[in-house]
Write a protein that holds these residues in place. Structure first.
Motif, mmCIF file in Angstrom:
data_model
loop_
_atom_site.group_PDB
_atom_site.id
_atom_site.type_symbol
_atom_site.label_atom_id
_atom_site.label_comp_id
_atom_site.label_asym_id
_atom_site.label_seq_id
_atom_site.Cartn_x
_atom_site.Cartn_y
_atom_site.Cartn_z
ATOM 1 N N PHE A 611 -15.123 8.362 -32.524
ATOM 2 C CA PHE A 611 -16.267 9.091 -33.289
ATOM 3 C C PHE A 611 -17.785 9.467 -32.832
ATOM 4 O O PHE A 611 -18.263 10.384 -33.260
ATOM 5 C CB PHE A 611 -16.367 7.967 -34.833
ATOM 6 N N ILE A 612 -18.133 9.324 -31.923
ATOM 7 C CA ILE A 612 -19.363 9.354 -30.806
ATOM 8 C C ILE A 612 -18.821 10.333 -30.265
ATOM 9 O O ILE A 612 -19.931 11.521 -30.807
ATOM 10 C CB ILE A 612 -19.637 7.924 -30.249
ATOM 11 N N ARG A 613 -18.267 10.438 -30.072
ATOM 12 C CA ARG A 613 -17.802 11.678 -28.582
ATOM 13 C C ARG A 613 -17.556 13.171 -29.770
ATOM 14 O O ARG A 613 -17.924 14.189 -29.723
ATOM 15 C CB ARG A 613 -16.386 11.550 -27.998
ATOM 16 N N LYS A 614 -16.559 12.789 -30.671
ATOM 17 C CA LYS A 614 -17.073 13.902 -31.637
ATOM 18 C C LYS A 614 -17.925 14.295 -32.308
ATOM 19 O O LYS A 614 -18.001 15.515 -32.063
ATOM 20 C CB LYS A 614 -15.667 13.592 -32.504
ATOM 21 N N LYS A 615 -19.183 13.433 -32.764
ATOM 22 C CA LYS A 615 -20.331 13.846 -32.935
ATOM 23 C C LYS A 615 -21.247 14.774 -31.590
ATOM 24 O O LYS A 615 -21.518 16.009 -32.544
ATOM 25 C CB LYS A 615 -21.240 12.604 -33.831
ATOM 26 N N ILE A 616 -20.993 14.034 -30.870
ATOM 27 C CA ILE A 616 -21.156 15.190 -29.579
ATOM 28 C C ILE A 616 -20.105 16.263 -29.596
ATOM 29 O O ILE A 616 -21.918 17.496 -29.318
ATOM 30 C CB ILE A 616 -21.538 14.176 -28.374
ATOM 31 N N ASP A 617 -19.753 16.658 -29.207
ATOM 32 C CA ASP A 617 -19.344 18.256 -29.269
ATOM 33 C C ASP A 617 -19.799 18.610 -30.984
ATOM 34 O O ASP A 617 -19.510 19.692 -30.605
ATOM 35 C CB ASP A 617 -17.692 17.790 -28.995
ATOM 36 N N GLU A 618 -19.389 18.320 -31.891
ATOM 37 C CA GLU A 618 -19.821 18.788 -32.815
ATOM 38 C C GLU A 618 -21.700 19.291 -32.699
ATOM 39 O O GLU A 618 -21.725 20.178 -33.057
ATOM 40 C CB GLU A 618 -19.674 18.036 -34.482
ATOM 41 N N VAL A 619 -22.320 18.538 -32.266
ATOM 42 C CA VAL A 619 -24.031 19.006 -32.055
ATOM 43 C C VAL A 619 -23.977 19.610 -31.406
ATOM 44 O O VAL A 619 -25.093 20.892 -31.025
ATOM 45 C CB VAL A 619 -24.532 17.544 -32.072
ATOM 46 N N LYS A 620 -23.249 20.014 -30.037
ATOM 47 C CA LYS A 620 -23.386 20.270 -28.963
ATOM 48 C C LYS A 620 -22.510 21.739 -29.609
ATOM 49 O O LYS A 620 -23.400 23.310 -29.248
ATOM 50 C CB LYS A 620 -22.269 19.986 -28.011
ATOM 51 N N GLY A 621 -21.663 22.096 -30.481
ATOM 52 C CA GLY A 621 -21.611 23.566 -30.429
ATOM 53 C C GLY A 621 -22.347 23.879 -31.647
ATOM 54 O O GLY A 621 -22.635 25.164 -31.918
ATOM 55 N N GLN A 622 -23.262 23.295 -32.185
ATOM 56 C CA GLN A 622 -24.251 23.751 -33.509
ATOM 57 C C GLN A 622 -25.236 24.630 -32.969
ATOM 58 O O GLN A 622 -26.436 25.237 -33.149
ATOM 59 C CB GLN A 622 -24.599 22.114 -33.794
ATOM 60 N N ILE A 623 -25.709 23.194 -30.930
ATOM 61 C CA ILE A 623 -26.455 23.747 -30.901
ATOM 62 C C ILE A 623 -26.406 25.095 -29.750
ATOM 63 O O ILE A 623 -27.156 25.985 -29.411
ATOM 64 C CB ILE A 623 -26.730 23.046 -29.199
ATOM 65 N N ASN A 624 -25.358 25.370 -28.960
ATOM 66 C CA ASN A 624 -25.166 26.658 -29.015
ATOM 67 C C ASN A 624 -24.709 28.039 -29.917
ATOM 68 O O ASN A 624 -24.918 28.541 -29.245
ATOM 69 C CB ASN A 624 -23.426 26.462 -28.416
#
Length: 671
Positions: A611-624
């Motif tokens: 779950f944490i890894r998935k959230k990290i990917d999501e937040v990175k995508g939002q930042i990009n």
């Protein structure tokens, strides 16, 4: 004295003279048939009146040398000025357009171009913005077509059919509306202008007819001369006429003015007053031209020089023979200086455009170099994509190039970007094939999970369910559109099975009931806990309370809500201590991980890590995404509310990302 005042001085010089002193001819062509000098017979002290025909073999007509110099030398600058003045003959907005700032439209975004067009329509005359609108329209079409090409390729590469492709944007709609308004207003202007031009032509033809009637009128010469001056004033104040009638009308007018001057030579006093007046005004024009020759603003000086030539040619008549060559020589010399500076200015611009061309060709070469790669990873290609985006932005900001190579340079740039996109899309097509294969593998695992989720043979099925969970992690990415959907299906099937196991295992035992009662009492005491004033001591005390809570043990499955109440109580205590949000979050998260780690089944800790890894990917995508959005805000101040909001969102997302990374690191430390 300002430049405007100096020009006004030229236009209003000698205003206090009588009508006799205000003779103003409208073109140097007048001067070809200027008045002929009277001759005086000293023997009898009487004045002989010499006709124009008789004098033509004795005297050169006034200002012929000025005209002949232009013809003999084929002076380029004089031709340029006269051609420009003729072209502007029917355009009342030509002065206004010189006042409008010419911006670097090629560096503007689509949105900025639309805004600029709207500003011009709102603030400027419609006939003055034509060249600006044409430049804006060219740049908008180029950039919009480039964007549509990219969107089309992405659509096709995602499996779409070319015939079904359609792309539109709010900016495109906004620009179309503004451009439609421009075309409507321009058509209305030309319709009104055409009507006025025809009326002005009729008025000027009437003036010419009246000029014809002045010759040989049997009335006082002063009355006739006054009437002539009135006709000249009417001619000057009558508005523009159709361009194709311009030369014929002027030639006819000039011819009859010359005829009147031939008639006027019978009165020497009036003619000499005109000569004096014209000399004074031409000297003022020369002085202004010589000032302009020293002006550093070359284009402004040239534009005013055009007006001076127009005044010299169209508003002033001849001067005395003894002055004509000297004043024309001075005026022409100043004109040449300004023209030479203008040509040098254009040469310097050409050098800048050539330098811009070199820059753009290098950018194209850099894009082509980025297209040379083999065996690249998704991450590596993403870096190249960002580099190409940066190069594209640099290309648009590099400035103008020589017009003769503009289209070829743009075509070469588009082809370089298109080739990169083709290879990029080919890579992702191959990647999508692999992702489709992965999708089939994960669908098979989902089927196994669904087939066994209701089994009661826990000893056999539990190892199988754990194995397919492990296999799921080893399979690579699937298409994004399917990722969440199949994950939820798989997770639901697995959770259904393990929840049944836990429900059986978590049947309320006396020990768990006792633990629940103890936690209830613990929670009541916690609400009245007195915290020390020292922050570190307070945090230590809170951690101690958390440890004691955990030591109490597990409660029945249907009583686990009490853990949520405990978390809220801990939140309240941390708030009283004014603990930083991030630190407080980590203290609570450590408590959560301790609970997960204490369970018999490691799947809870595994799920949390996923779950944490998935959230990290999501937040990175939002930042990009937010950072990419910032690239569209060109020519916008940093204090713009929308820009500030984007920067704030990026900052908040980065803080969230740091917290998630800290949580993931904490999870890893437990393995």
């Amino acid at each position: 004295m300002s430049d405007d005042n100096k020009t006004q001085q030229l236009e209003s010089a000698d205003d206090n003279n009588s009508d006799k002193n205000n003779l103003e001819l409208s073109n140097n062509q007048n001067e070809k048939s200027a008045p002929i000098e009277e001759t005086t017979d000293s023997s009898n002290d009487t004045v002989e009146k010499t006709t124009a025909a008789e004098a033509s073999n004795e005297e050169v007509p006034e200002n012929v040398s000025e005209t002949s110099e232009v013809i003999e030398e084929n002076d380029e600058v004089i031709n340029e000025i006269e051609e420009s003045n003729a072209e502007d003959a029917e355009d009342e907005g030509n002065k206004d357009r010189h006042k409008i700032e010419v911006k670097e439209y090629d560096t503007m975004s689509l949105e900025a171009l639309a805004i600029e067009l709207e500003k011009l329509l709102k603030n400027e005359k419609i006939q003055a913005i034509r060249s600006h609108v044409n430049s804006i329209n060219t740049e908008f079409k180029l950039k919009l077509n480039a964007l549509i090409d990219e969107k089309k390729e992405d659509f096709i590469n995602d499996g779409g059919n070319e015939i079904d492709f359609y792309y539109s944007s709010p900016v495109q709609k906004r620009y179309k509306e503004a451009y439609k308004t421009y075309r409507t207003k321009l058509n209305e202007h030309y319709q009104s202008l055409e009507k006025n031009l025809k009326q002005n032509l009729a008025d000027k033809l009437e003036i010419i007819e009246e000029l014809k009637g002045l010759i040989n009128l049997e009335e006082n010469i002063n009355t006739t001369y006054k009437h002539f001056k009135e006709l000249q004033e009417r001619w000057r104040t009558t508005g523009p006429i159709p361009r194709d009638k311009y030369n014929n009308a002027w030639n006819s007018y000039h011819h009859h003015v010359e005829m009147f001057y031939d008639f006027l030579h019978l009165n020497r006093d009036l003619r000499d007053l005109d000569f004096k007046h014209n000399l004074e005004k031409k000297l003022l024009i020369i002085e202004r031209a010589e000032e302009l020759a020293q002006d550093d603003n070359v284009m402004r000086a040239f534009r005013e020089l055009q007006e001076l030539h127009k005044m010299w040619k169209e508003e002033l008549g001849p001067v005395g023979k003894q002055h004509r060559e000297e004043i024309w020589g001075r005026f022409k010399a100043a004109t040449k200086i300004i023209n030479d500076k203008r040509h040098l200015y254009y040469q310097e611009i050409d050098l800048v455009y050539e330098k811009n061309l070199e820059t753009k060709l290098q950018i194209i070469a850099d894009i082509e170099a980025l297209n040379n790669y083999e065996n690249i990873s998704h991450g590596g290609l993403q870096k190249k994509i960002k580099q190409v985006e940066a190069l594209r932005e640099s290309f648009f900001n590099a400035g103008k190039v020589p017009i003769k190579v503009n289209e070829a340079t743009w075509a070469k740039f588009k082809e370089a970007v298109r080739n990169f996109n083709r290879k990029k899309n080919a890579f992702y097509k191959g990647l999508k094939k692999e992702q489709y294969k992965n999708l089939q593998l994960k669908l098979e695992l989902i089927k196994i999970a669904d087939d066994n989720k209701n089994s009661d043979d826990f000893e056999i099925v539990t190892p199988l369910m754990k194995k397919i969970q492990s296999d799921w992690k080893k399979i690579g990415h699937v298409p994004r559109k399917d990722s969440d959907k199949i994950w939820k299906q798989f997770k639901a099937a697995c959770n259904s099975y393990f929840d049944r196991i836990h429900a059986k295992r978590n049947a309320a035992s006396q020990e768990q009931v006792d633990a629940y009662d103890k936690k209830n009492a613990f929670l009541s005491a916690l609400k009245n806990l007195e915290l020390p004033t020292d922050k570190k001591e307070g945090i230590a005390l809170i951690k101690k309370q958390i440890k004691e809570w955990q030591d109490v043990g597990r409660v029945p499955h249907d009583k686990r809500y009490i853990d949520g109440k405990f978390q809220k109580a801990i939140d309240s205590l941390l708030t009283k201590l004014k603990v930083e949000k991030t630190e407080a979050e980590m203290i609570k998260y450590e408590n959560k991980l301790d609970n997960l780690n204490a369970s018999d089944d490691n799947r809870n800790l595994d799920n949390e890590r996923t779950f944490i890894r998935k959230k990290i990917d999501e937040v990175k995508g939002q930042i990009n995404q937010l950072e990419n959005n910032l690239q569209f805000f060109t020519n916008v101040n940093e204090d713009n509310p929308l820009v500030k909001e984007v920067h704030t969102n990026i900052k908040n997302h980065k803080a969230t990302l740091d917290l998630l990374k800290a949580k993931l690191q904490k999870i890893k430390s437990l393995y």
